[in-house]
Scaffold this motif. Structure first.
Motif: not given
Length: 603
Positions: A319-331
């Motif tokens: 297992f591992g990790v990921a970093e994500v950013l909430v996009a503009p106009r995201s649901d």
């Protein structure tokens, strides 16, 4: 103009354009093929034949095999061993890299070994704040020497053995070529150590790989505020938690320990299943509080990966990790999230949330555009579920895994495929190109690498370059240029001094090998060498081995071999960068081919 004159003119023009570096090398190679056809030197079929040669197909297959080894964590393991034995010593690191690529070249050819290891070398160079151009050419040159450690390391060595048998002599033994390969490797390393810094350029590549080796630990430090840490705790048989559901556990006794999730060994979260013996509970809190929690509930911390200093709460082989950013106009904007929340897929869990670079802690929050989330799950789940238009992925899980997880769960399959490929290449029961195609197919079918990754792993510039130069090799042979050069060489040298013959054959082979495939060059020179040996009354073995070594001295141009070409783009090399170090290393090849070879294989 005669066909010979036209071919020489096109060859000279190609060399000039290569050196000026004004046109992409792939376009130059295609231009050579088209020019030879347009002038009638070769037919249309011959101009396009390079794209269907076994050599081009074999190179493409080796790229996929190398991709499988990288995806399985083999190169990450090699990288760790290099770092382990070299530490922060740049010179020792370079020696380790050249030894590693030489050993791998003996197994899967120089092209495959360079394709497999160059990402690791780029990352190590970046980590040491060095230009990749200082390390990648030594990688390619180390691969050239490594190809002469065993008979199957180079097609030219196999051809030399075949020609020896056809001439009525014995074949070279499997490890016999190492008698020249080992001195070449040691000498090449010595030259690079002494002169590499002065002769290698400092270039900035257009695209550079990122060093992600310490990213998981960095993410944990950034996302887990203060003195908190993540910990994975294994449930022991005597634990009072066995049989309880996670949401019903009384947490009031340890208010400073926050439950994140209940996970299996592969990082898949669940909040509904009962806690069982051997289950893993992921928690967040201060180190002392977690230790007390473990003592009260009969839990133990999961051990970290052997030889790995990264936090066991963040990554493992499974297992591992990921970093994500909430996009503009995201649901996702307006949704409530909190550490420990399982995503809609049921495959990932939210470890932490940040806003404007500040950890929000363990309380629920309403997402806004630009918020960042740290997600955890199995590597396959991360690959699948982070490809979402609602979020922007900072670094792909695949890239993180390749640099941080040595010999992951797919390693047994990858290494098994590699071992089978080596055995088949060694025995010669099946043509080498078929063996490599089978190995590449197995990497995809056994899910070591995906078909998309396999496509992306192939260096199309390298394939176009090799395919485009094949018609030039055909023209040089077909028009009689090579035969005329070889015959005139014998006329000038005579038949009295075999050392002069070795010098002449080395020069012809080495010069042709800078612009024509070394295999094609060997096919041109070997018949001449075999016919000259009986005229001079000498053994064919030293003559053939001299040509073999000279063919491996393809060091002065990027088009000399695919291995040279592979490192050109990631290092940012120009066409004219190769000859400065290459000419010095070639002098070593000359000494060994002309003076050591006759000592080992007597005239």
């Amino acid at each position: 103009m005669s066909d010979q004159a036209i071919t020489i003119t096109i060859l000279a023009a190609a060399i000039v354009v290569f050196v000026l570096n004004l046109v992409p090398v792939g376009m130059v190679a295609l231009g050579v093929a088209v020019a030879l056809w347009a002038t009638g030197v070769v037919t249309l079929e011959q101009a396009l034949a390079g794209f269907g040669t076994p050599t081009v197909v074999l190179i493409a297959a080796l790229f996929v095999v190398a991709e499988g080894l990288d995806a399985a964590g083999f190169t990450a393991w090699v990288s760790q061993q290099v770092v382990r034995f070299s530490g922060d010593n740049q010179r020792r690191m370079l020696v380790m890299v050249m030894l590693a690529v030489a050993a791998l070249s003996a197994l899967i050819t120089p092209n495959g070994s360079v394709a497999a290891l160059y990402p690791m070398v780029v990352v190590l160079a970046i980590r040491m704040k060095l230009a990749p151009s200082k390390k990648l050419m030594p990688l390619a040159f180390g691969a050239h020497a490594g190809a002469l450690l065993v008979l199957t390391g180079s097609p030219v060595s196999l051809l030399a053995a075949d020609y020896a048998a056809q001439a009525g002599s014995r074949r070279f033994a499997f490890f016999e070529v190492a008698l020249v390969g080992v001195p070449l490797l040691i000498g090449t390393i010595g030259i690079v150590m002494l002169l590499g810094d002065r002769l290698l350029p400092t270039r900035k590549p257009a695209l550079a790989l990122r060093d992600l080796s310490m990213l998981p630990a960095t993410l944990e430090q950034q996302y887990i505020a203060g003195e908190d840490e993540l910990a994975r705790l294994r449930v022991l048989p005597a634990s009072p938690l066995v049989g309880d559901q996670l949401r019903r556990i009384d947490v009031h006794r340890h208010p400073d320990v926050h439950f994140i999730s209940l996970q299996d060994a592969h990082g898949k979260p669940s909040q509904d299943d009962a806690v069982g013996e051997g289950s893993t509970v992921v928690v967040r809190g201060h180190n002392a509080d977690i230790d007390q929690f473990c003592a009260d509930y009969h839990l133990e911390r999961e051990p970290a990966m052997p030889g790995d200093e990264l936090s066991v709460g963040v990554i493992s082989k499974h297992f591992g990790v990921a970093e994500v950013l909430v996009a503009p106009r995201s649901d996702m904007i307006g949704q409530r999230v909190y550490p420990g929340m399982v995503t809609e897929s049921g495959e990932l869990v939210v470890l932490a949330v940040q806003r404007l670079g500040v950890d929000i802690g363990v309380t629920p929050t309403t997402l806004k555009a630009g918020d960042s989330l740290l997600l955890q799950g199995s590597w396959d789940a991360l690959d699948t579920h982070t490809q979402d238009p609602n979020v922007m992925l900072v670094d792909t899980p695949d890239a993180i895994r390749r640099q941080t997880v040595p010999l992951g769960p797919k390693a047994p399959a990858a290494l098994g495929i590699l071992a089978a490929m080596i055995v088949l290449l060694t025995t010669g029961w099946i043509p080498a190109v078929i063996v490599c195609l089978l190995a590449a197919g197995a990497m995809v079918l056994l899910n070591v690498t995906t078909i998309d990754q396999a496509h992306l792993s192939i260096s199309w510039t390298t394939l176009i370059l090799v395919a485009g130069m094949v018609p030039l090799s055909t023209a040089i042979t077909q028009t009689g240029i090579a035969q005329d050069v070889a015959e005139r060489l014998v006329d000038v040298i005579g038949t009295d001094n075999p050392h002069l013959l070795l010098i002449g054959l080395f020069v012809v082979t080495a010069v042709l090998g800078q612009v024509v495939s070394n295999t094609a060059t060997a096919l041109i020179v070997f018949p001449i060498a075999v016919s000259v040996a009986p005229q001079m009354g000498v053994s064919v073995l030293p003559i053939l081995m001299c040509v073999n070594v000279a063919a491996a001295a393809a060091l002065l141009t990027p088009v000399a071999t695919p291995a040279n070409m592979i490192v050109m783009t990631p290092a940012g090399y120009r066409f004219s960068d190769y000859w400065k170090l290459g000419i010095v290393v070639m002098a070593l090849y000359f000494v060994i081919a002309v003076y050591l070879v006759p000592v080992i294989w007597a005239f």
